[in-house]
Design a protein around this motif. Structure first.
Motif, PDB file in Angstrom:
ATOM      1  N   ILE A 198       0.829  -1.198   0.000  1.00 18.97           N
ATOM      2  CA  ILE A 198       0.000   0.000   0.000  1.00 18.97           C
ATOM      3  C   ILE A 198       0.870   1.257   0.000  1.00 18.97           C
ATOM      4  O   ILE A 198       1.840   1.364   0.753  1.00 18.97           O
ATOM      5  N   TRP A 199       0.509   2.204  -0.872  1.00 18.10           N
ATOM      6  CA  TRP A 199       1.089   3.549  -0.881  1.00 18.10           C
ATOM      7  C   TRP A 199      -0.055   4.511  -0.596  1.00 18.10           C
ATOM      8  O   TRP A 199      -1.040   4.552  -1.335  1.00 18.10           O
ATOM      9  N   HIS A 200       0.067   5.301   0.455  1.00 17.68           N
ATOM     10  CA  HIS A 200      -1.027   6.183   0.881  1.00 17.68           C
ATOM     11  C   HIS A 200      -0.496   7.597   1.028  1.00 17.68           C
ATOM     12  O   HIS A 200       0.449   7.849   1.781  1.00 17.68           O
ATOM     13  N   ALA A 201      -1.096   8.538   0.297  1.00 15.02           N
ATOM     14  CA  ALA A 201      -0.701   9.943   0.376  1.00 15.02           C
ATOM     15  C   ALA A 201      -1.916  10.783   0.739  1.00 15.02           C
ATOM     16  O   ALA A 201      -3.024  10.533   0.249  1.00 15.02           O
ATOM     17  N   CYS A 202      -1.727  11.774   1.593  1.00 16.29           N
ATOM     18  CA  CYS A 202      -2.845  12.631   1.982  1.00 16.29           C
ATOM     19  C   CYS A 202      -2.299  13.980   2.415  1.00 16.29           C
ATOM     20  O   CYS A 202      -1.120  14.117   2.754  1.00 16.29           O
TER      21      CYS A 202
ATOM     22  N   VAL B  94      -5.057   9.940  -1.731  1.00 15.96           N
ATOM     23  CA  VAL B  94      -4.795   9.108  -2.897  1.00 15.96           C
ATOM     24  C   VAL B  94      -4.066   7.865  -2.395  1.00 15.96           C
ATOM     25  O   VAL B  94      -3.155   7.961  -1.564  1.00 15.96           O
ATOM     26  N   GLU B  95      -4.467   6.722  -2.924  1.00 15.75           N
ATOM     27  CA  GLU B  95      -3.921   5.480  -2.423  1.00 15.75           C
ATOM     28  C   GLU B  95      -3.784   4.469  -3.548  1.00 15.75           C
ATOM     29  O   GLU B  95      -4.614   4.410  -4.459  1.00 15.75           O
ATOM     30  N   ARG B  96      -2.698   3.703  -3.496  1.00 13.75           N
ATOM     31  CA  ARG B  96      -2.495   2.599  -4.416  1.00 13.75           C
ATOM     32  C   ARG B  96      -2.363   1.313  -3.611  1.00 13.75           C
ATOM     33  O   ARG B  96      -1.610   1.268  -2.625  1.00 13.75           O
ATOM     34  N   VAL B  97      -3.102   0.274  -4.005  1.00  9.96           N
ATOM     35  CA  VAL B  97      -3.055  -1.026  -3.346  1.00  9.96           C
ATOM     36  C   VAL B  97      -2.687  -2.070  -4.394  1.00  9.96           C
ATOM     37  O   VAL B  97      -3.433  -2.287  -5.349  1.00  9.96           O
ATOM     38  N   GLU B  98      -1.524  -2.701  -4.219  1.00  7.70           N
ATOM     39  CA  GLU B  98      -1.035  -3.697  -5.175  1.00  7.70           C
ATOM     40  C   GLU B  98      -1.158  -5.084  -4.540  1.00  7.70           C
ATOM     41  O   GLU B  98      -0.523  -5.366  -3.519  1.00  7.70           O
ATOM     42  N   SER B  99      -1.985  -5.952  -5.134  1.00  9.65           N
ATOM     43  CA  SER B  99      -2.178  -7.287  -4.569  1.00  9.65           C
ATOM     44  C   SER B  99      -0.894  -8.096  -4.701  1.00  9.65           C
ATOM     45  O   SER B  99      -0.206  -8.041  -5.722  1.00  9.65           O
TER      46      SER B  99
ATOM     47  N   SER C 234      -4.148  -3.937  -9.449  1.00 10.95           N
ATOM     48  CA  SER C 234      -3.730  -2.704  -8.775  1.00 10.95           C
ATOM     49  C   SER C 234      -4.971  -1.845  -8.611  1.00 10.95           C
ATOM     50  O   SER C 234      -5.682  -1.596  -9.587  1.00 10.95           O
ATOM     51  N   THR C 235      -5.219  -1.411  -7.394  1.00 10.67           N
ATOM     52  CA  THR C 235      -6.391  -0.582  -7.119  1.00 10.67           C
ATOM     53  C   THR C 235      -5.933   0.804  -6.678  1.00 10.67           C
ATOM     54  O   THR C 235      -5.098   0.927  -5.779  1.00 10.67           O
ATOM     55  N   PHE C 236      -6.459   1.820  -7.332  1.00  8.49           N
ATOM     56  CA  PHE C 236      -6.157   3.207  -6.981  1.00  8.49           C
ATOM     57  C   PHE C 236      -7.427   3.865  -6.460  1.00  8.49           C
ATOM     58  O   PHE C 236      -8.514   3.666  -7.014  1.00  8.49           O
ATOM     59  N   ARG C 237      -7.272   4.643  -5.410  1.00  8.53           N
ATOM     60  CA  ARG C 237      -8.401   5.404  -4.870  1.00  8.53           C
ATOM     61  C   ARG C 237      -7.990   6.862  -4.750  1.00  8.53           C
ATOM     62  O   ARG C 237      -6.973   7.179  -4.131  1.00  8.53           O
ATOM     63  N   ARG C 238      -8.774   7.741  -5.333  1.00 13.91           N
ATOM     64  CA  ARG C 238      -8.584   9.187  -5.166  1.00 13.91           C
ATOM     65  C   ARG C 238      -9.893   9.721  -4.624  1.00 13.91           C
ATOM     66  O   ARG C 238     -10.887   9.842  -5.337  1.00 13.91           O
ATOM     67  N   ASP C 239      -9.909  10.009  -3.311  1.00 12.76           N
ATOM     68  CA  ASP C 239     -11.150  10.377  -2.624  1.00 12.76           C
ATOM     69  C   ASP C 239     -12.190   9.282  -2.883  1.00 12.76           C
ATOM     70  O   ASP C 239     -11.973   8.148  -2.478  1.00 12.76           O
ATOM     71  N   ASP C 240     -13.286   9.585  -3.588  1.00 13.76           N
ATOM     72  CA  ASP C 240     -14.297   8.549  -3.795  1.00 13.76           C
ATOM     73  C   ASP C 240     -14.176   7.860  -5.163  1.00 13.76           C
ATOM     74  O   ASP C 240     -14.991   7.020  -5.519  1.00 13.76           O
ATOM     75  N   GLU C 241     -13.149   8.218  -5.935  1.00 14.42           N
ATOM     76  CA  GLU C 241     -12.927   7.591  -7.235  1.00 14.42           C
ATOM     77  C   GLU C 241     -12.036   6.364  -7.068  1.00 14.42           C
ATOM     78  O   GLU C 241     -10.960   6.440  -6.462  1.00 14.42           O
ATOM     79  N   VAL C 242     -12.467   5.231  -7.610  1.00 14.84           N
ATOM     80  CA  VAL C 242     -11.726   3.981  -7.477  1.00 14.84           C
ATOM     81  C   VAL C 242     -11.506   3.377  -8.862  1.00 14.84           C
ATOM     82  O   VAL C 242     -12.451   3.187  -9.627  1.00 14.84           O
ATOM     83  N   LEU C 243     -10.241   3.084  -9.185  1.00 11.63           N
ATOM     84  CA  LEU C 243      -9.881   2.418 -10.436  1.00 11.63           C
ATOM     85  C   LEU C 243      -9.160   1.119 -10.104  1.00 11.63           C
ATOM     86  O   LEU C 243      -8.202   1.119  -9.323  1.00 11.63           O
ATOM     87  N   THR C 244      -9.629   0.015 -10.677  1.00  9.41           N
ATOM     88  CA  THR C 244      -8.992  -1.278 -10.480  1.00  9.41           C
ATOM     89  C   THR C 244      -8.431  -1.761 -11.814  1.00  9.41           C
ATOM     90  O   THR C 244      -9.181  -1.948 -12.779  1.00  9.41           O
TER      91      THR C 244
END
Length: 344
Positions: free
Chosen positions: A87-91, A97-102, A109-119
């Motif tokens: 996990i990489w978490h920036a705020c 903004v967060e990146r989660v790499e399984s 790879s899942t990215f979250r920017r506030d309520d936006e989520v891209l997998t």
């Protein structure tokens, strides 16, 4: 439509730091999961021992929005399921903004920017784009003082420990009734950041454990760099769900009586599948009700199923099929399913 809605789907649900309690994370070894925490009695006059449940949870909630970090996250369930993620978490106190790499299972790879989520799913060269209002930050709440958490939970510091090299307070959060699970939380002493979490059943047994096995607090994670990584590569397909925000009343549904402590958050409908999802939360635990037309070929098994702390109940109600999912005891899901009422 995904059957486990809260957060990234650990769920555990769920599961804030429940924005970190993602289904992408790994388990500690079975012996570690079962090992009793090192507990030291709080000293008299220690202000930490006198904090209320709202004090503790507010501190943890705020820490997740104010600290950047990089870490390896671990999740284990009582049924032996295991997963891991980097996990990489920036705020900056306002945006996250967060990146989660399984690291286990399907590559993603899942990215979250506030309520936006891209997998990002590299094997199929597909990107799933969603917006999630419930981000699953532990504790999963707007703020503790905006919920009825103190009415249904108590909290006290029960000792201290070290997790991933950081000194942590151990906080026991216990329910006042049988409708919800308890938690044992390791909160980093200086910041309040949750570094380990156990979900406990009514007998105090660990149903699920989530923890950092390695953590760099205040790591030099650049928010803009993570945002740039969210760009969709050329040739990849983007999938967007057709979920439409609605209300349970507009879809003809209601509860005969409220379930103590749980308030409705959102309701969505996916027209292509004819499924309605109604989401509830008590500030910590979440429950989703999925309602669709009954299909005798697809809907063949009623019952309750468990995966770690997440329970699923399926039930036929006249011409409808109801699936209730949540990190709550089965009795809570039954109360929701039996209380569901068709108004038109």
């Amino acid at each position: 439509m995904a059957r486990i809605a809260p957060g990234f789907g650990r769920l555990r649900m769920a599961q804030g730091m429940l924005a970190l309690w993602t289904a992408a994370a790994l388990t500690l070894a079975a012996a570690q999961a079962a090992a009793a925490p090192r507990i030291a009695d709080p000293r008299p006059g220690d202000g930490r021992a006198e904090r209320t449940v709202s004090d503790w949870l507010s501190r943890m909630h705020d820490a997740s929005r104010q600290r950047s970090y990089i870490g390896t996250f671990v999740v284990s369930s009582s049924n032996g399921a295991m997963s891991s993620a980097r996990i990489w978490h920036a705020c900056d106190g306002q945006r996250q903004v967060e990146r989660v790499e399984s690291l286990t299972g399907e590559r993603r790879s899942t990215f979250r920017r506030d309520d936006e989520v891209l997998t990002f799913l590299p094997e199929s060269r597909t990107v799933r784009s969603e917006r999630r209002e419930a981000l699953g930050i532990f504790p999963e709440l707007t703020r503790p003082d905006e919920t009825s958490i103190p009415e249904f939970y108590t909290a006290r510091r029960v000792g201290s420990d070290r997790v991933a090299g950081f000194d942590a307070d151990i906080v026991q959060v216990l329910p006042k009734d049988a409708l919800r699970f308890g938690y044992r939380i390791w909160s980093e002493k200086k910041s309040g950041l949750v570094v380990k979490l156990q979900t406990l059943d009514e007998a105090g047994r660990v149903l699920e454990q989530a923890a950092f096995s390695e953590l760099q607090l205040d790591a030099p994670v650049r928010m803009q760099q993570l945002v740039q990584q969210m760009a969709v590569p050329a040739g990849w397909r983007v999938e967007k769900p057709d979920a439409v925000k609605t209300t349970a009343a507009a879809e003809g549904w209601d509860l005969k009586a409220p379930i103590a402590g749980f308030r409705p958050l959102n309701c969505y409908k996916r027209p292509s599948e004819g499924v309605v999802q109604w989401i509830f939360s008590d500030g910590l635990a979440s429950v989703s009700l999925f309602i669709e037309d009954y299909d005798r070929e697809r809907h063949v098994q009623e019952g309750v199923f468990a995966s770690g702390s997440t329970h699923t109940l399926t039930r036929r109600t006249q011409d409808w099929w109801v699936t209730a999912v949540g990190e709550v005891p089965p009795a809570t899901l039954r109360a929701f399913a039996l209380g569901l009422e068709r108004r038109r």
